[in-house]
Design an enzyme around this catalytic site. Structure first.
Site, PDB file in Angstrom:
ATOM      1  N   LYS A 160      13.124-126.201  40.350  1.00  0.00           N
ATOM      2  CA  LYS A 160      12.693-125.592  41.617  1.00  0.00           C
ATOM      3  C   LYS A 160      14.070-126.164  43.096  1.00  0.00           C
ATOM      4  O   LYS A 160      14.469-125.730  43.361  1.00  0.00           O
ATOM      5  CB  LYS A 160      10.881-126.368  42.139  1.00  0.00           C
TER       6      LYS A 160
ATOM      7  N   ARG B 134       5.426-105.731  46.939  1.00  0.00           N
ATOM      8  CA  ARG B 134       4.461-106.406  46.405  1.00  0.00           C
ATOM      9  C   ARG B 134       4.529-105.881  45.286  1.00  0.00           C
ATOM     10  O   ARG B 134       3.973-106.427  44.638  1.00  0.00           O
ATOM     11  CB  ARG B 134       3.158-106.066  46.818  1.00  0.00           C
TER      12      ARG B 134
ATOM     13  N   HIS C 230      17.948-145.793  29.481  1.00  0.00           N
ATOM     14  CA  HIS C 230      18.722-145.121  28.320  1.00  0.00           C
ATOM     15  C   HIS C 230      19.579-144.545  29.176  1.00  0.00           C
ATOM     16  O   HIS C 230      20.518-143.665  28.013  1.00  0.00           O
ATOM     17  CB  HIS C 230      18.191-144.177  26.716  1.00  0.00           C
TER      18      HIS C 230
ATOM     19  N   LYS D  38      15.739-112.616  40.199  1.00  0.00           N
ATOM     20  CA  LYS D  38      14.320-112.574  39.428  1.00  0.00           C
ATOM     21  C   LYS D  38      13.489-112.101  38.160  1.00  0.00           C
ATOM     22  O   LYS D  38      12.613-112.947  37.256  1.00  0.00           O
ATOM     23  CB  LYS D  38      12.578-112.079  40.097  1.00  0.00           C
TER      24      LYS D  38
ATOM     25  N   GLU E  46      16.928-124.366  42.655  1.00  0.00           N
ATOM     26  CA  GLU E  46      17.416-123.404  42.236  1.00  0.00           C
ATOM     27  C   GLU E  46      17.332-123.398  43.249  1.00  0.00           C
ATOM     28  O   GLU E  46      17.859-121.724  44.009  1.00  0.00           O
ATOM     29  CB  GLU E  46      16.667-122.876  41.093  1.00  0.00           C
TER      30      GLU E  46
ATOM     31  N   TRP F  56      -1.753-102.759  41.070  1.00  0.00           N
ATOM     32  CA  TRP F  56      -1.035-103.796  39.570  1.00  0.00           C
ATOM     33  C   TRP F  56      -1.943-103.856  39.169  1.00  0.00           C
ATOM     34  O   TRP F  56      -2.646-104.391  39.187  1.00  0.00           O
ATOM     35  CB  TRP F  56      -1.106-104.734  40.795  1.00  0.00           C
TER      36      TRP F  56
ATOM     37  N   ASN G  99      -8.903-103.929  45.375  1.00  0.00           N
ATOM     38  CA  ASN G  99      -8.126-104.958  45.136  1.00  0.00           C
ATOM     39  C   ASN G  99      -8.921-106.062  44.574  1.00  0.00           C
ATOM     40  O   ASN G  99      -9.393-106.210  45.153  1.00  0.00           O
ATOM     41  CB  ASN G  99      -7.195-105.035  45.770  1.00  0.00           C
ATOM     42  N   GLY G 100      -8.946-106.500  43.487  1.00  0.00           N
ATOM     43  CA  GLY G 100      -9.453-107.257  42.966  1.00  0.00           C
ATOM     44  C   GLY G 100     -10.022-107.442  41.459  1.00  0.00           C
ATOM     45  O   GLY G 100      -9.890-106.540  40.421  1.00  0.00           O
TER      46      GLY G 100
ATOM     47  N   GLU H 264      10.542-129.442  35.569  1.00  0.00           N
ATOM     48  CA  GLU H 264       9.860-128.413  36.744  1.00  0.00           C
ATOM     49  C   GLU H 264      10.228-128.635  38.944  1.00  0.00           C
ATOM     50  O   GLU H 264      10.600-128.093  39.370  1.00  0.00           O
ATOM     51  CB  GLU H 264       8.552-127.940  37.555  1.00  0.00           C
TER      52      GLU H 264
ATOM     53  N   CYS I 148      -3.170-105.922  44.967  1.00  0.00           N
ATOM     54  CA  CYS I 148      -2.575-104.046  45.202  1.00  0.00           C
ATOM     55  C   CYS I 148      -2.870-103.593  46.228  1.00  0.00           C
ATOM     56  O   CYS I 148      -2.926-104.754  47.394  1.00  0.00           O
ATOM     57  CB  CYS I 148      -4.288-103.150  44.532  1.00  0.00           C
TER      58      CYS I 148
HETATM   59  C1  AGP Z   1      11.957-119.789  37.598  1.00  0.00           C
HETATM   60  O1  AGP Z   1      11.995-120.952  38.924  1.00  0.00           O
HETATM   61  C2  AGP Z   1      12.744-119.168  37.639  1.00  0.00           C
HETATM   62  N1  AGP Z   1      13.055-118.227  38.226  1.00  0.00           N
HETATM   63  C3  AGP Z   1      13.247-119.062  36.165  1.00  0.00           C
HETATM   64  O2  AGP Z   1      13.767-120.662  35.431  1.00  0.00           O
HETATM   65  C4  AGP Z   1      12.244-117.760  35.071  1.00  0.00           C
HETATM   66  O3  AGP Z   1      11.152-118.599  35.593  1.00  0.00           O
HETATM   67  C5  AGP Z   1      13.104-117.814  33.792  1.00  0.00           C
HETATM   68  O4  AGP Z   1      13.675-117.327  34.375  1.00  0.00           O
HETATM   69  C6  AGP Z   1      11.815-117.290  32.870  1.00  0.00           C
HETATM   70  O5  AGP Z   1      11.464-115.884  33.009  1.00  0.00           O
HETATM   71  P1  AGP Z   1      10.227-115.145  33.346  1.00  0.00           P
HETATM   72  O6  AGP Z   1       9.409-116.470  33.202  1.00  0.00           O
HETATM   73  O7  AGP Z   1       9.814-113.829  33.534  1.00  0.00           O
HETATM   74  O8  AGP Z   1       9.847-114.893  31.576  1.00  0.00           O
END
Ligand code: AGP
Length: 610
Positions: free
Chosen positions: A487, A27, A506, A605, A490, A77, A101-102, A483, A2
């Protein structure tokens, strides 16, 4: 997380409060409010608050002005209690206004105690309880607001930054800090408190960062800092040289780096109130499952959340011995899955708005399965669509590349696995105790890793020019390889692949040459010997190996060009630590390449389209 701001001085408070809250909008929040004391307006401060954005609050303030020269403001939040007018801060009890906040860990016990003493509550929040505690302390004889707050703090457990004001003592603001950030701003005949330098930087650059376990009494003439027992602390003011943009990122170059460093706090917040070390069990608020009826668990998710789900398969099958499947939400929704009442579908989503995951939930419910959502945004669409909802408390994640949401998802799924295991009786009390002890130690171990950025920065410089990367892992480290590759690609736009290390022979081994850096997850555990032989295969073909291994491993150095060590932990929790160097490596490679790390090209996002 928050947003908090307080002001006391000679100018009208409301414009300063709104201006400061606006600087904190980045935020993320779901409601806002102010409490302002107007001496000419009679004995009561005026609280104006509402669900929605600051524009809604400003509209409300047009109709209900809040004049006065002392006040405080808050953007919420939601963690406990859905976003609503009643749950918005500030909360009031008698003459006391509070913003927070917390998370107050023992809020339920305190609420029961206060209700038994006659307190009447108007919200679902943990914060309101503190307003009642301070009011009761004053009624019980506390000589002033500072002492009333001090006596109330003694009853509270959890993470907090509180700011408190009283209609009976309008020349004072009292604030206190435990885990959540708090800063004091110093002016000339006026002073400020805030959760973040960003909120007050346009007013003053002279600040004092309040430390853990400190409280501060703020008046127009100055500030007095003490510990929670009242022992004075002398603290030097600092002059902030950051620009406003830098301040929003807490001095970090990008939100992603800030959020990588926030992970220990985010994990600690996600654990608050959920680990019961007396009963060696887990408290899963928002979840009420008849575990005996669960015959199968199916995780559905996208992207990083899908990788968290893949780790979850290992956690749940290992600890609860319930069969688990993991599905990409975008595939699940179209494959006409065979489901029934014995199936628990677990939908994992940071944003809680991913369309593919939402449609997959609809498919699951249509076929009679129960749905549990694990999300980072309270009352977002996916939890609302589900039968049960469990929230990670990572705070708003601004960087498109998910980091703290991922590690808190893993912690959330670990809590779920322990919860299930204790109820299927497949997880002994002793084993649960060990795991819970390891979970609560994670934040310290995570901090140890995220502070080792210099090594990752050097590796990024050494390998950042590569045209491709291969990430390898076995068991629950295979999702971490996926993962790490996600990272990197992307945010740096360099091609990267994650692969099960056992699959190398393989096909992917054809990729190996001296130009291909291979990152291998090789922590202590049942797969270690096999992974070491994979390293040898890579190096025999001149591949460059970066191994992520367990602190104390003196053997791995002979099989790798570079070694990144992480602290040891329970096997089921290792992915929460091994992912950290991969997040940091991808960040520094992207920084080396100069890409738009927080807003990578083509990405959003929250993917709310098909
Ligand atoms: C993760 O770094 C990406 N931005 C993307 O793969 C994300 O995890 C995916 O779109 C799922 O989003 P969500 O967790 O909000 O459902």
């Amino acid at each position: 997380m928050c947003g908090i701001i307080g002001y006391i001085g000679a100018r009208q408070a409301t414009p300063i409060l709104i201006g400061g809250l606006r600087k904190l909008e980045y935020r993320g929040y779901d409601s806002a409010g102010v409490s302002v004391f107007d001496p000419s307006g009679g004995p009561m401060s005026r609280v104006v608050r509402c669900r929605g954005k600051l524009s809604a609050l400003e509209e409300k303030l047009q109709k209900e002005p809040a004049p006065g020269t002392v006040g405080m403001g808050h953007t919420r939040w939601a963690t406990h209690g859905r976003p609503s007018d009643e749950n918005s801060h500030p909360h009031k009890a008698g003459p006391i206004s509070v913003i927070h906040n917390g998370i107050i860990e023992n809020h339920l016990a305190l609420r029961a105690e206060l209700a038994a003493a006659g307190a009447k509550f108007s919200s679902e929040t943990d914060t309101e309880i503190f307003a009642h505690l301070v009011e009761h302390a004053l009624l019980a004889g506390a000589p002033d607001l500072t002492v009333a707050v001090r006596r109330s703090l003694a009853k509270v457990r959890g993470s907090f930054a509180f700011v408190v004001m009283s209609d009976k003592e309008p020349g004072t603001l009292v604030a206190a800090k435990n885990s959540s950030p708090l800063v004091v701003g110093l002016g000339d005949g006026e002073n400020y408190v805030a959760s973040d330098v960003t909120a007050i930087l346009s007013e003053t650059r002279r600040v004092i960062f309040i430390d853990e376990g400190e409280m501060v009494t703020v008046t127009r003439s100055g500030v007095q800092i003490t510990d929670f027992d009242g022992k004075p602390h002398v603290r030097e003011a600092k002059t902030i040289t950051w620009s406003a943009v830098q301040a929003e990122k807490g001095g970090f170059k990008h939100y992603m780096l800030k959020e990588i460093h926030e992970q220990p706090r985010a994990v600690a917040d996600t654990l608050v109130g959920r680990v019961n070390l007396e009963s060696d069990d887990v408290v899963l608020d928002g979840v009420d499952l008849d575990v005996a009826k669960i015959k199968r668990i199916i995780f559905i998710a996208c992207g990083t959340s899908y990788h968290a789900s893949m780790v979850g398969e290992f956690m749940v099958e290992s600890l609860a011995r319930i069969p688990v499947e993991v599905d990409l939400a975008s595939e699940f929704r179209y494959r006409d899955p065979i489901l029934g009442p014995g199936d628990l579908v677990v939908a994992v989503s940071q944003s809680g708005e991913t369309l593919d995951t939402m449609e997959a939930i609809r498919e699951a419910k249509k076929k009679g399965a129960q749905v549990l959502a694990i999300s980072n945004v309270v009352e977002s669409s996916i939890p609302r669509l589900s039968d049960h909802a469990f929230y990670t408390h990572a705070g708003p994640e601004i960087g498109v590349a998910s980091t703290k949401a991922f590690t808190t998802q893993l912690v959330g799924i670990a809590l779920l696995a322990i919860y299930l295991g204790r109820r299927t009786q497949k997880l002994s009390k002793e084993r649960a105790r060990q795991l819970l002890a390891e979970l609560v130690q994670l934040p310290v171990k995570m901090r140890d890793v995220v502070e080792s950025g210099a090594q990752l920065q050097a590796l990024a410089r050494r390998y950042g020019h590569a045209h491709g990367f291969l990430f390898l892992g076995r068991g629950s480290q295979y999702p971490i390889a996926l993962e790490g590759a996600l990272k990197l690609k992307e945010i740096s736009y360099i091609h990267a692949e994650g692969y099960a290390a056992g699959e190398m022979k393989h096909g992917p081994i054809a990729l190996i040459d001296e130009h291909l850096p291979v990152i291998v997850l090789a922590p202590r555990g049942p797969h270690y010997e096999k992974v070491v032989s994979n390293l040898a295969e890579v190096r025999a073909r001149q591949g460059k190996v970066l191994a992520v291994a367990t602190k104390g491993d003196n053997e791995i150095g002979g099989h790798a060009d570079d070694v990144i060590l992480v602290p040891d932990t329970a096997l089921e929790l290792q992915p929460i630590l091994t992912v950290l160097p991969l997040q940091m490596l991808s960040y520094y490679v992207a920084d080396f390449k100069g890409t738009d790390i927080d807003q990578p090209r083509n990405l959003a996002k929250s993917v709310t389209v098909e």
